[in-house]
Design a protein around this motif. Structure first.
Motif, PDB file in Angstrom:
ATOM      1  N   ASN A 149      99.657  80.289  41.742  1.00 28.51           N
ATOM      2  CA  ASN A 149      98.551  80.628  42.633  1.00 28.51           C
ATOM      3  C   ASN A 149      99.012  81.679  43.646  1.00 28.51           C
ATOM      4  N   PRO A 150      98.220  82.692  43.896  1.00 28.88           N
ATOM      5  CA  PRO A 150      98.616  83.664  44.920  1.00 28.88           C
ATOM      6  C   PRO A 150      98.623  83.025  46.308  1.00 28.88           C
ATOM      7  N   PHE A 151      99.373  83.626  47.222  1.00 26.14           N
ATOM      8  CA  PHE A 151      99.325  83.187  48.608  1.00 26.14           C
ATOM      9  C   PHE A 151      97.960  83.538  49.191  1.00 26.14           C
ATOM     10  N   GLN A 152      97.494  82.745  50.127  1.00 26.64           N
ATOM     11  CA  GLN A 152      96.231  83.057  50.776  1.00 26.64           C
ATOM     12  C   GLN A 152      96.403  84.281  51.671  1.00 26.64           C
ATOM     13  N   THR A 153      95.284  84.911  52.007  1.00 29.56           N
ATOM     14  CA  THR A 153      95.368  86.100  52.856  1.00 29.56           C
ATOM     15  C   THR A 153      95.655  85.709  54.298  1.00 29.56           C
ATOM     16  N   THR A 154      96.081  86.693  55.087  1.00 27.28           N
ATOM     17  CA  THR A 154      96.407  86.453  56.495  1.00 27.28           C
ATOM     18  C   THR A 154      95.224  85.866  57.261  1.00 27.28           C
ATOM     19  N   GLU A 155      94.018  86.128  56.799  1.00 21.89           N
ATOM     20  CA  GLU A 155      92.820  85.669  57.507  1.00 21.89           C
ATOM     21  C   GLU A 155      92.675  84.147  57.502  1.00 21.89           C
ATOM     22  N   CYS A 156      93.370  83.471  56.599  1.00 19.28           N
ATOM     23  CA  CYS A 156      93.251  82.012  56.524  1.00 19.28           C
ATOM     24  C   CYS A 156      93.727  81.347  57.807  1.00 19.28           C
ATOM     25  N   GLN A 157      94.541  82.060  58.589  1.00 17.42           N
ATOM     26  CA  GLN A 157      95.080  81.488  59.829  1.00 17.42           C
ATOM     27  C   GLN A 157      93.985  81.214  60.859  1.00 17.42           C
ATOM     28  N   THR A 158      92.848  81.896  60.723  1.00 13.18           N
ATOM     29  CA  THR A 158      91.734  81.666  61.643  1.00 13.18           C
ATOM     30  C   THR A 158      90.875  80.484  61.202  1.00 13.18           C
ATOM     31  N   LYS A 159      91.104  80.000  59.991  1.00 12.12           N
ATOM     32  CA  LYS A 159      90.269  78.941  59.430  1.00 12.12           C
ATOM     33  C   LYS A 159      90.825  77.554  59.726  1.00 12.12           C
ATOM     34  N   GLU A 160      92.143  77.388  59.582  1.00 12.45           N
ATOM     35  CA  GLU A 160      92.761  76.079  59.783  1.00 12.45           C
ATOM     36  C   GLU A 160      94.076  76.252  60.526  1.00 12.45           C
ATOM     37  N   ASP A 161      94.274  75.419  61.561  1.00 13.32           N
ATOM     38  CA  ASP A 161      95.381  75.629  62.480  1.00 13.32           C
ATOM     39  C   ASP A 161      96.761  75.415  61.878  1.00 13.32           C
ATOM     40  N   PHE A 162      96.853  74.643  60.777  1.00 10.32           N
ATOM     41  CA  PHE A 162      98.191  74.343  60.257  1.00 10.32           C
ATOM     42  C   PHE A 162      98.916  75.578  59.744  1.00 10.32           C
ATOM     43  N   TRP A 163      98.181  76.653  59.457  1.00 11.74           N
ATOM     44  CA  TRP A 163      98.850  77.876  59.002  1.00 11.74           C
ATOM     45  C   TRP A 163      99.715  78.490  60.090  1.00 11.74           C
ATOM     46  N   GLY A 164      99.454  78.118  61.334  1.00 12.36           N
ATOM     47  CA  GLY A 164     100.252  78.652  62.431  1.00 12.36           C
ATOM     48  C   GLY A 164     101.499  77.844  62.748  1.00 12.36           C
ATOM     49  N   LEU A 165     101.748  76.766  62.009  1.00 14.33           N
ATOM     50  CA  LEU A 165     102.915  75.927  62.236  1.00 14.33           C
ATOM     51  C   LEU A 165     104.126  76.556  61.529  1.00 14.33           C
ATOM     52  N   GLU A 166     104.866  77.374  62.239  1.00 13.25           N
ATOM     53  CA  GLU A 166     105.937  78.162  61.621  1.00 13.25           C
ATOM     54  C   GLU A 166     107.018  77.282  61.000  1.00 13.25           C
ATOM     55  N   ASP A 167     107.415  76.222  61.693  1.00 20.44           N
ATOM     56  CA  ASP A 167     108.447  75.337  61.144  1.00 20.44           C
ATOM     57  C   ASP A 167     107.976  74.697  59.843  1.00 20.44           C
ATOM     58  N   ALA A 168     106.707  74.312  59.800  1.00 21.87           N
ATOM     59  CA  ALA A 168     106.145  73.704  58.590  1.00 21.87           C
ATOM     60  C   ALA A 168     106.115  74.721  57.456  1.00 21.87           C
ATOM     61  N   ARG A 169     105.736  75.952  57.780  1.00 18.45           N
ATOM     62  CA  ARG A 169     105.698  76.998  56.749  1.00 18.45           C
ATOM     63  C   ARG A 169     107.075  77.199  56.138  1.00 18.45           C
ATOM     64  N   ASP A 170     108.103  77.278  56.979  1.00 17.45           N
ATOM     65  CA  ASP A 170     109.460  77.473  56.478  1.00 17.45           C
ATOM     66  C   ASP A 170     109.887  76.295  55.604  1.00 17.45           C
ATOM     67  N   ARG A 171     109.583  75.088  56.068  1.00 15.99           N
ATOM     68  CA  ARG A 171     109.976  73.885  55.331  1.00 15.99           C
ATOM     69  C   ARG A 171     109.310  73.845  53.952  1.00 15.99           C
ATOM     70  N   MET A 172     108.028  74.145  53.927  1.00 12.28           N
ATOM     71  CA  MET A 172     107.300  74.042  52.666  1.00 12.28           C
ATOM     72  C   MET A 172     107.623  75.199  51.727  1.00 12.28           C
ATOM     73  N   MET A 173     107.924  76.355  52.276  1.00 10.32           N
ATOM     74  CA  MET A 173     108.352  77.455  51.416  1.00 10.32           C
ATOM     75  C   MET A 173     109.688  77.129  50.760  1.00 10.32           C
ATOM     76  N   THR A 174     110.600  76.513  51.495  1.00 16.78           N
ATOM     77  CA  THR A 174     111.882  76.097  50.922  1.00 16.78           C
ATOM     78  C   THR A 174     111.665  75.091  49.803  1.00 16.78           C
ATOM     79  N   PHE A 175     110.768  74.135  50.029  1.00 18.78           N
ATOM     80  CA  PHE A 175     110.469  73.132  49.010  1.00 18.78           C
ATOM     81  C   PHE A 175     109.820  73.786  47.789  1.00 18.78           C
TER      82      PHE A 175
END
Length: 249
Positions: A149-175
């Motif tokens: 699946n492609p990554f969502q566009t940058t605009e998704c950050q305005t839709k749901e707040d969890f996209w702004g959780l940088e630590d979570a993004r790093d953790r899940m990208m590693t996984f």
């Protein structure tokens, strides 16, 4: 070279993208098999073919392929698209469930870190993509290429707040990267989206979601403007060029 291209709703971009570039590859005969959401999990192995008893899936296979109701073992290469193996699917777990370090006082249920890891594991290992790779391996030894699946566009950050959780993004990208190495690399070739379509390691450039089309008969129904997950025909053309560049007879 005969290539079967199999996917969920993300197949629409590839099917339309092929219409833009097919003349560049006269030696490739591409047949598309698709169905939205997770319905491809209803494919069954029967008499060395992938078939289904589900009427809606059967009809979707027929119209996307131009008349075929099953996927046989006679293709030189199988290209799988989307089907739930993705970084966005991991991030979406945070929509309703979060460990305490990601909690921001909303309605999300608190879960342990171990629970989050198990949820991520199940999301990837039980995806329709992994299941379909296994089913194809049961009917043929032909090479398989997988495009997540492609990554969502940058605009998704305005839709749901969890996209702004940088630590979570790093953790899940590693996984996610570890999941590719463990669950996909031993069984298929993984081709990730072209770098020039990315706005960052986590997001796609918004232009590639403009006028994205749904995988519905007629291929005319467009996604709503606030859909940031599905890409357009131009993205599909770029992705296919990268996929085809890695194909060998």
């Amino acid at each position: 070279m005969k290539v079967a291209v199999i996917g969920n709703s993300h197949l629409a971009a590839f099917k339309l993208g092929w219409g833009l570039i097919s003349e560049e590859y006269p030696t490739i005969e591409a047949t598309f098999f698709g169905s939205p959401a997770n319905t491809l999990h209803r494919l069954e192995v029967e008499d060395d073919r992938l078939t289904t008893r589900d009427q809606k899936l059967n009809k979707s296979l027929i119209w996307t392929s131009g008349g075929l109701d099953s996927i046989g073992p006679d293709y030189d290469r199988y290209v799988l698209v989307g089907m739930g193996f993705s970084f966005p699917h991991l991030m979406a777990i945070l929509r309703h469930h979060r460990p305490v370090q990601y909690y921001r006082g909303g309605d999300e249920a608190l879960i342990s870190d171990a629970c989050l890891d198990e949820a991520m594991e199940q999301t990837l290992s039980d995806s329709t993509a992994v299941r379909t790779i296994d089913k194809i391996r049961r009917i043929t030894d032909a090479p398989i290429t997988y495009f997540p699946n492609p990554f969502q566009t940058t605009e998704c950050q305005t839709k749901e707040d969890f996209w702004g959780l940088e630590d979570a993004r790093d953790r899940m990208m590693t996984f996610y990267r570890a999941g590719i190495a463990r669950l996909l690399d031993p069984f298929c070739s993984v081709v990730e989206q072209p770098e020039h379509t990315l706005a960052s390691p986590f997001f796609t450039q918004p232009e590639f979601a403009r006028d994205a089309v749904k995988l519905k008969r007629g291929m005319k129904a467009m996604y709503e403007e606030n859909d940031y997950a599905h890409m357009n025909d131009v993205f599909g053309a770029h992705a296919l060029r990268k996929v085809i560049g890695g194909l060998t007879p």
